[in-house]
Design a protein around this motif. Structure first.
Motif, PDB file in Angstrom:
ATOM      1  N   PHE A  70       0.853  -1.200   0.000  1.00 26.19           N
ATOM      2  CA  PHE A  70       0.000   0.000   0.000  1.00 26.19           C
ATOM      3  C   PHE A  70       0.879   1.237   0.000  1.00 26.19           C
ATOM      4  O   PHE A  70       1.868   1.294   0.743  1.00 26.19           O
ATOM      5  N   GLY A  71       0.541   2.214  -0.808  1.00 31.91           N
ATOM      6  CA  GLY A  71       1.261   3.489  -0.806  1.00 31.91           C
ATOM      7  C   GLY A  71       2.744   3.334  -1.112  1.00 31.91           C
ATOM      8  O   GLY A  71       3.578   4.016  -0.518  1.00 31.91           O
ATOM      9  N   GLY A  72       3.082   2.414  -2.011  1.00 35.67           N
ATOM     10  CA  GLY A  72       4.484   2.255  -2.407  1.00 35.67           C
ATOM     11  C   GLY A  72       5.335   1.517  -1.401  1.00 35.67           C
ATOM     12  O   GLY A  72       6.565   1.470  -1.514  1.00 35.67           O
ATOM     13  N   THR A  73       4.705   0.911  -0.406  1.00 37.97           N
ATOM     14  CA  THR A  73       5.453   0.152   0.597  1.00 37.97           C
ATOM     15  C   THR A  73       4.559  -0.991   1.073  1.00 37.97           C
ATOM     16  O   THR A  73       3.492  -1.210   0.506  1.00 37.97           O
ATOM     17  N   THR A  74       4.998  -1.733   2.076  1.00 35.97           N
ATOM     18  CA  THR A  74       4.185  -2.854   2.577  1.00 35.97           C
ATOM     19  C   THR A  74       4.057  -2.723   4.088  1.00 35.97           C
ATOM     20  O   THR A  74       5.010  -2.325   4.762  1.00 35.97           O
ATOM     21  N   THR A  75       2.900  -3.062   4.606  1.00 40.60           N
ATOM     22  CA  THR A  75       2.672  -2.916   6.055  1.00 40.60           C
ATOM     23  C   THR A  75       3.775  -3.604   6.850  1.00 40.60           C
ATOM     24  O   THR A  75       4.292  -4.656   6.459  1.00 40.60           O
TER      25      THR A  75
END
Ligand code: DUC
Ligand code: ZN
Ligand code: ZN
Ligand code: ZN
Length: 476
Positions: A70-75
């Motif tokens: 999400f949003g160019g990264t990962t949780t």
């Protein structure tokens, strides 16, 4: 199979509060009452002293995002760290969102999510399936999805050019959900209006975290909530509005329920306890408080509490979606739209709601169980296997000591993330021990669970549980 006798605690369900012992055999509760009454059956059982504790059904968190890009990264939290932290916080089942994208096969999306959870989760889990488009292929495949036990579908009305679906998609999905017995969930914010407001803010060089909240006004949530409700009524279907944050959305849900529509709502601990001023913290600290919908002015909190108390809202989800401050939230230093949305709450959902809700007298003890466990089990097709303490139910049980206080801190939490939005907050009550399907996961505040012990929960269709109708004054 091993037997356990939980002795001397006060059993609390959504309906009752009473002193009783609980006999567990293997994964199930097999007897409830004064232990002496079934002394023969308890022979050889391990005794667990619960005196001084409430004995709650395990919490059910119906809204998590683990291991999610999400949003160019990962949780920051995956199914291992996330479910371990959930267990520390008294949660024994989660329902996580399986993302899909346009053109992707639903089977492939679900297989990806099964692979993320399988062998990692320490507690049981189910999935909601995101619907990115409602073409014939997708609508056909949903039949198998629902048969597989994925009986809730999520449509995003916001996040333009990322997740956002149009009204046609939402309407077709609502109609199909009615045919199949699935519950439709919406992220209700008007994505088009928000997109316009964001562009305007950036043109005016308004890039600080506070503009995240200012470009997502409550009316944009109220409008989308009302639109989703109208489409649900037109389709004769059923709707669950996730993460309700404001009075405008509560108002729409209240009106819908008043009319007898099958409309339900969830809120989250952050909207009940934190307000928009957090986003204006000095430096870039406000980024830690970026959720969508955003935190609101403080007066909305009492509206949300009374909606829970009055049954307008039914559940509390954490919307667990953790990103580290360092390296992740920081992506948005010069542009609030690049701050990954979300926060770590899977661990503290239960105790923040207990402390702010029950301890402060806003909701009853039984309502606490209802909104943190039972209602989610009923709405999402898991009751009475999950969500209550009853003979035949899974032995998902929390021993909770209400007579102590604890201070929340990232230094002591178990989520894989470098801050806690409730840092320094003192809460009343703490989770002492947690059993999931009869096995200790947390024992005397220590993790004793096993990675991979969590199982996929094959959920019933919406409305299929015989008890659900009693819960709903509104005929299906
Ligand atoms: N909102 C968040 O804050 N995070 C995850 C997704 C969402 O809708
Ligand atoms: Zn088929
Ligand atoms: Zn959302
Ligand atoms: Zn979410």
């Amino acid at each position: 199979m091993s037997k356990k006798l939980i002795r001397g605690g006060i059993v609390v369900t959504a309906a009752d509060t009473y002193r009783a012992d609980i006999l567990i055999d293997g994964e199930k509760v097999v007897a409830i009452g004064a232990g002496a009454l079934f002394s023969k059956e308890t022979e050889g059982a391990e005794e667990i002293n619960a005196s001084g504790c409430y004995v709650f059904p395990g919490g059910i968190d119906p809204h998590t995002h683990l291991d999610m890009p999400f949003g160019g990264t990962t949780t920051a939290d995956d199914f291992e760290t996330g479910t371990r932290a959930a267990a520390f916080g008294g949660t024994t089942s989660i329902i996580d969102f399986c993302l899909t994208s346009k053109g992707q096969s639903i089977r492939e999306a679900l297989d990806t999510w099964h692979a993320k959870a399988h062998g990692k989760a320490v507690i049981d889990y189910g999935f909601h399936l995101m619907i990115a488009e409602a073409n014939d292929a997708v609508l056909h495949q949903l039949e198998d999805v629902v048969e597989e036990g994925v009986t809730s579908l999520k449509v995003f009305m916001a996040y333009k050019n990322v997740f956002q679906a149009d009204d046609e998609t939402l309407f077709k999905t609502l109609i199909r959900a009615k045919e199949l017995g699935a519950l439709i969930q919406v992220h209700a914010e008007n994505g088009d209006v928000i997109d316009f407001l964001i562009k305007e803010a950036l043109e005016n060089e308004q890039t600080d975290p506070i503009y995240h909240a200012l470009t997502r006004p409550p009316m944009a949530e109220g409008e989308a909530t009302g639109r989703a409700i109208a489409l649900t009524a037109l389709a004769g279907s059923q709707l669950y509005v996730v993460h309700v944050s404001c009075a405008e959305a509560v108002q729409r849900i209240a009106e819908a329920r008043e009319k007898g529509l099958n409309v339900y709502g969830e809120t989250c601990p952050q909207y009940l306890t934190l307000d928009i001023s957090e986003l204006a913290r000095p430096g870039f600290e406000g980024a830690k408080y970026v959720w969508s919908p955003p935190l609101r002015e403080a007066w909305h909190q009492e509206v949300l509490w009374s909606a829970l108390k009055n049954g307008i809202l039914q559940t509390i989800g954490s919307d667990q979606c953790s990103f580290n401050f360092k390296g992740q939230k920081e992506l948005g230093r010069n542009d609030f739209t690049k701050i990954p949305n979300g926060g770590p709450l899977i661990e503290d959902r239960f105790s923040v709601v207990y402390s702010e809700g029950v301890h402060k007298g806003r909701i009853s003890l039984n309502q606490f169980v209802d909104i943190t466990s039972t209602k989610a089990a009923k709405l999402f097709g898991m009751f009475p296997q999950k969500g209550t303490i009853a003979v035949g139910s899974d032995a998902d049980i929390v021993l909770f000591n209400p007579n102590v206080t604890r201070t929340i801190s990232a230094k002591t939490h178990h989520m894989n993330v470098d801050y806690n939005p409730f840092e320094g907050k003192e809460v009343h009550g703490e989770v002492v021990s947690v059993l999931a399907r009869g096995e200790f996961v947390i024992r005397d505040k220590k993790f004793v669970g096993t990675k991979g012990n969590g199982r996929f929960i094959k959920r019933h269709k919406f409305g299929a549980s015989p008890t659900l109708k009693e819960e709903q004054p509104h005929v299906l």
